[in-house]
Structure formats: C-alpha cells, structure tokens
Write an enzyme that holds these catalytic residues in place. Structure first.
Site, PDB file in Angstrom:
ATOM      1  N   ASP A 114      19.267  11.886 -18.368  1.00  0.00           N
ATOM      2  CA  ASP A 114      19.929  11.794 -19.339  1.00  0.00           C
ATOM      3  C   ASP A 114      19.984  10.299 -20.007  1.00  0.00           C
ATOM      4  O   ASP A 114      19.740  10.211 -21.420  1.00  0.00           O
ATOM      5  CB  ASP A 114      21.580  12.278 -19.210  1.00  0.00           C
ATOM      6  CG  ASP A 114      22.423  11.906 -20.687  1.00  0.00           C
ATOM      7  OD1 ASP A 114      22.214  12.551 -21.550  1.00  0.00           O
ATOM      8  OD2 ASP A 114      23.277  11.268 -20.423  1.00  0.00           O
ATOM      9  N   GLU A 118      16.633  17.590 -18.391  1.00  0.00           N
ATOM     10  CA  GLU A 118      17.018  16.354 -18.197  1.00  0.00           C
ATOM     11  C   GLU A 118      16.655  15.837 -16.706  1.00  0.00           C
ATOM     12  O   GLU A 118      16.030  14.576 -16.587  1.00  0.00           O
ATOM     13  CB  GLU A 118      18.523  15.945 -18.401  1.00  0.00           C
ATOM     14  CG  GLU A 118      19.131  15.945 -19.602  1.00  0.00           C
ATOM     15  CD  GLU A 118      20.411  15.967 -19.994  1.00  0.00           C
ATOM     16  OE1 GLU A 118      20.854  15.515 -21.058  1.00  0.00           O
ATOM     17  OE2 GLU A 118      21.205  16.117 -19.069  1.00  0.00           O
TER      18      GLU A 118
END
EC number: 3.1.26.3
Length: 223
Positions: free
Chosen positions: A47, A119
C-alpha cells in the site's frame, strides 16, 4: 522453489520475473489458509509503495498542480476499487491461495481479497527487485488510469445525493441493468435514477465503479 504454470503466467502479465518465487506465493496466500504465512504484512508494505509511485507519477505529470488538485486523483487511483480492477485485469484471482470457506464463498472474485492481494504483490515485487522494479510494474498496470484520472475525483454518489436532498428529493436509486464479460474481467451496467424520472447509465469493472460513473453522468446532465 518453482512457480506453477498459473503463477508463471501471472508473473508474465505483471512484467516481473521473480528471483525469489516464494514472495509471489506469499503475496497470494490469504489468511483463510491457516498455518501458512499470509499476505497481510506484504499488503501493508505494498500500500505504501503504491502510494509513493502514484504520487510521484501524478506530480511529474502535472508539475504545476497544488495538493488540492492532486489529492482527489491520488485517492481515486489507490483506493480499493481501483486495486481490485487492476487485479482483475491481470487475472490475479486465478493465483490466490484460499482456505476452503473462501473458495466456496467465491473468494477469487471478492473485491477486498483482490485489492489486498494486489497490494501484497506490489510489495513482493519491491522486496524481490527493489523500488525500480516495483515502479515499472505499477506504472505498467496503472499508467492509463493515471493519464485518465479526472481532476475532479470527488465522490459522485455523495454529490448526487446532496443534490437530491437539497431539492427535497429522496436519495437516488442504483439499478443493475446488466453484467457482461468473463469472471476475471466483468463489466457492470448500472442506471442511476432520481424520483423525478431523470436517469443515466454507465458501466464499470465493479458495481461500485459503475454506480459512481452513472452518478457522475447524471450529475453532469443536471448541473
């Protein structure tokens, strides 16, 4: 460790050949497997890597833009829905390692699982090849979206609801008109409707994306 055919194909679609294939395997391992190292820590790292690369790309693409113009575009590009759309574009769901309950529950198609795994895969690429490798993968998968990101990326559904409430109308309805395409790359058609009869249709890779697009189209006509 050797990758299975499915994961080799996925690696090719990502555009990165893993020196340590176990990183990709871990990135695709959901917590429902139990007893195996899952992808939660990689998701956390990925992320941040995604955010850095997207922020750099937006600033480079629009050197004169201030934070107020960049932030909405950034948020639209790194949000869960976008990550899931990108995951579907490379058929990432086919490589997910899920527990029995998630398998039965259609986990390979779930937006949250796909977004988290996307992610985690970014983090796996980063750990395997460094920031430049991660940047190359992210830009390869996100470049068209970065180029097309609208300057006004506000929440169209909220804006449409505010428009309706300001005029004493009930909240808009969102009706699923149709669904097309394969499971790993679906397209949903949604119609946004007001109680006064105005309506607009739009499509998207997820129901949420299609709802936002329909709301934006209706807002555009009303305003």
């Amino acid at each position: 460790m050797k990758l299975s055919g499915t994961l080799r194909d996925l690696s090719g679609r990502l555009g990165h050949e893993f020196r340590d294939p176990s990183l990709l395997v871990r990135a695709l391992t959901h917590g429902s497997r139990g007893g195996e190292a899952d992808n939660q820590r990689l998701e956390f790292l990925g992320d941040r890597v995604l955010g850095l690369v997207v922020a750099e790309a937006l600033l480079e693409a629009d050197p004169g833009a201030d934070e107020g113009r960049i932030a909405p575009r950034f948020n639209a590009l790194v949000r869960r829905e976008t990550c899931a759309e990108v995951a579907r574009s490379v058929d990432l769901g086919a490589g997910l390692k899920l527990g029995r309950s998630e398998m039965i529950g259609g986990g390979r198609k779930k937006e949250a699982l796909l977004a988290d795994a996307m992610e985690a895969v970014i983090a796996a690429v980063y750990l395997d090849g460094g920031l430049e490798a991660a940047r190359a993968v992210i830009l390869g998968l996100w470049q068209d979206r970065i180029a097309a990101a609208p300057e006004d990326a506000r929440d169209a559904k909220s804006a449409l609801q505010e428009w309706a409430q300001a005029r004493g109308l009930t909240p808009p309805d969102y009706v699923l008109i149709g669904r097309e395409g394969p499971d790993h790359q679906p397209r949903f058609v949604i119609e946004a409707r007001l109680s006064t009869g105005e309506a607009e249709r739009a499509e998207g890779a997820t129901k949420r994306a299609a709802e936002h697009a329909a709301a934006a189209a209706l807002l555009g006509r009303l305003e």
